[in-house]
Structure formats: C-alpha cells, structure tokens
Write a protein that holds these residues in place. Sequence first.
Motif, PDB file in Angstrom:
ATOM      1  N   ALA A   1       0.794  -1.176  -0.172  1.00  0.00           N
ATOM      2  CA  ALA A   1       0.013   0.113  -0.022  1.00  0.00           C
ATOM      3  C   ALA A   1       0.872   1.258  -0.062  1.00  0.00           C
ATOM      4  N   ASP A   2       1.740   1.107   0.857  1.00  0.00           N
ATOM      5  CA  ASP A   2       2.859   2.536   0.999  1.00  0.00           C
ATOM      6  C   ASP A   2       3.535   2.497  -0.603  1.00  0.00           C
ATOM      7  N   ASP A   3       3.681   1.345  -1.034  1.00  0.00           N
ATOM      8  CA  ASP A   3       4.347   1.818  -2.686  1.00  0.00           C
ATOM      9  C   ASP A   3       3.432   2.235  -3.495  1.00  0.00           C
ATOM     10  N   ALA A   4       2.084   1.854  -3.513  1.00  0.00           N
ATOM     11  CA  ALA A   4       1.189   2.339  -4.320  1.00  0.00           C
ATOM     12  C   ALA A   4       0.818   3.831  -4.236  1.00  0.00           C
ATOM     13  N   ARG A   5       0.893   4.153  -2.921  1.00  0.00           N
ATOM     14  CA  ARG A   5       0.615   5.549  -2.541  1.00  0.00           C
ATOM     15  C   ARG A   5       1.713   6.502  -3.066  1.00  0.00           C
ATOM     16  N   LEU A   6       2.991   6.097  -2.740  1.00  0.00           N
ATOM     17  CA  LEU A   6       4.149   6.786  -3.012  1.00  0.00           C
ATOM     18  C   LEU A   6       3.994   6.819  -4.787  1.00  0.00           C
ATOM     19  N   GLN A   7       3.711   5.985  -5.580  1.00  0.00           N
ATOM     20  CA  GLN A   7       3.823   5.861  -6.932  1.00  0.00           C
ATOM     21  C   GLN A   7       2.765   6.879  -7.268  1.00  0.00           C
ATOM     22  N   ALA A   8       1.653   6.859  -6.598  1.00  0.00           N
ATOM     23  CA  ALA A   8       0.546   7.729  -7.262  1.00  0.00           C
ATOM     24  C   ALA A   8       0.972   9.509  -6.945  1.00  0.00           C
ATOM     25  N   ILE A   9       1.848   9.724  -5.719  1.00  0.00           N
ATOM     26  CA  ILE A   9       1.971  10.855  -5.582  1.00  0.00           C
ATOM     27  C   ILE A   9       3.152  11.385  -6.718  1.00  0.00           C
ATOM     28  N   ARG A  10       4.289  10.434  -6.835  1.00  0.00           N
ATOM     29  CA  ARG A  10       5.190  10.514  -7.708  1.00  0.00           C
ATOM     30  C   ARG A  10       4.763  10.829  -9.047  1.00  0.00           C
ATOM     31  N   ARG A  11       3.663  10.344  -9.483  1.00  0.00           N
ATOM     32  CA  ARG A  11       3.204  10.460 -10.583  1.00  0.00           C
ATOM     33  C   ARG A  11       2.570  11.881 -11.026  1.00  0.00           C
TER      34      ARG A  11
END
Length: 220
Positions: A130-140
């Motif tokens: 979940a942390d990875d998915a959230r970070l990827q979303a913010i990175r985008r």
Amino acid sequence: MTAEAPDKTSGWRGSRELWLAAAKQALVETGLDAVKIQLLATRLNIARTSFYWFFKDRQALLDALLEHWDAKNTGAFLDAADAYAETITEAILNLIVVFHDDTLFEPQLDFAIRSWAHQSDAVMSRVNSADDARLQAIRRIFERFCYDPPEADVRARTVYLTQIGYISMQVQEEPSVRVMRVPGYVKTFCGENPTTNELDRFYARLGVPPATARPKPSKG
C-alpha cells in the motif's frame, strides 16, 4: 464509525456491513485482540452464530478488514493523484484534502493496521504494498508537471512520509492550526506558492471559511 448495538429481535442476524463496522471499531479502539467473534457479538448484542451467515471464520473477517482499509485509504491517494489540476500547487492541494478529510482517509484506521502489521508478516507485506502504491501515485503527480524522476521521487517521499509521521506519532493538532499551515506545506512540497483562488477552493472543500484559515500576518 461507531457500530451501535441494534434494537432488533433475538432472531436478527445483523449484516455483513454491521459486523465489519464493529470489527473496525474494535481494531481502532483496542487492537487486534478485540477483533474476536464472541466479543463482537456481545458488542452488537447479536448471537455469535449469526456471524457465520456473513463470514466463514475470523480470518475471513480480518481479510475483509484489510480489503476495506486498502480500498478506502489507499484508494483516496489514487483518486487524489488522478484528480484534475491545472497547476502543481492545485494538485498538491487535492492531495492535502485527503489528509484533512476523515471521510476520505481514516488516519486512526491506518495507525491500527500498521500496529497490526508488527504482529503479522502477511499484513506487513500488505502495508508495504500500500505504501508503494501511494508513493507511486504521488510521484506521478510531480512527473505530470515535469519534475525529473529523481526529484519527483524525493518530493513524493517528503509529502507521504510527513503524513505518515502525523499518523505514527499520533499528533494532536487543532484543525484550524493545521489548515493554517497548508500554504507553507504546499511551498515546501513542490517549491511553489498556491494562489489565493486555489486556497479558497481548498478551504471550501473542507468547509472552512477562508478568512479564518489564512495565516495571520506577522507583526513588526
């Protein structure tokens, strides 16, 4: 979030949603050990056997709790990252709304799930994903506004780890004070100041009068 004990006849079984809400409340208020079928049945004033109309066993209930947490809390980040924004500052404000609106993101539930993860490798793996998915979303978000990937990554981590710090430290902060700090957070996160119109739209989404939310000018 409170799961009220229903005023029903003794034959009433409740519902899947009611059992899940009671489990979530117990997890947040007391911890994993409180998420047990008999304890929940007592809380709901429903026969223990009614549970099995909706869940195979306790593990099925725990799995449903994880699914609910991930869909709601991680989903809130994904939705905010995909929301329309003309500027990076507007995009960051879309994200900050998530941090301030408990109907979108439940910080106490996030804290409870992270505490549970210390007792279960499987749950820890789920939290890490979940942390990875959230970070990827913010990175985008940052990459969409032409930040180089390395800078986008660092800025995304700054945004996300700040929020996780609030959750992990159980920070108690007056909502008015936290809202007043938003312009400074936006500048710190993306390097640009939000416009007055962007802030007014942000305050409106939270139901905060702009005049009370804006930082007070310093004296001297």
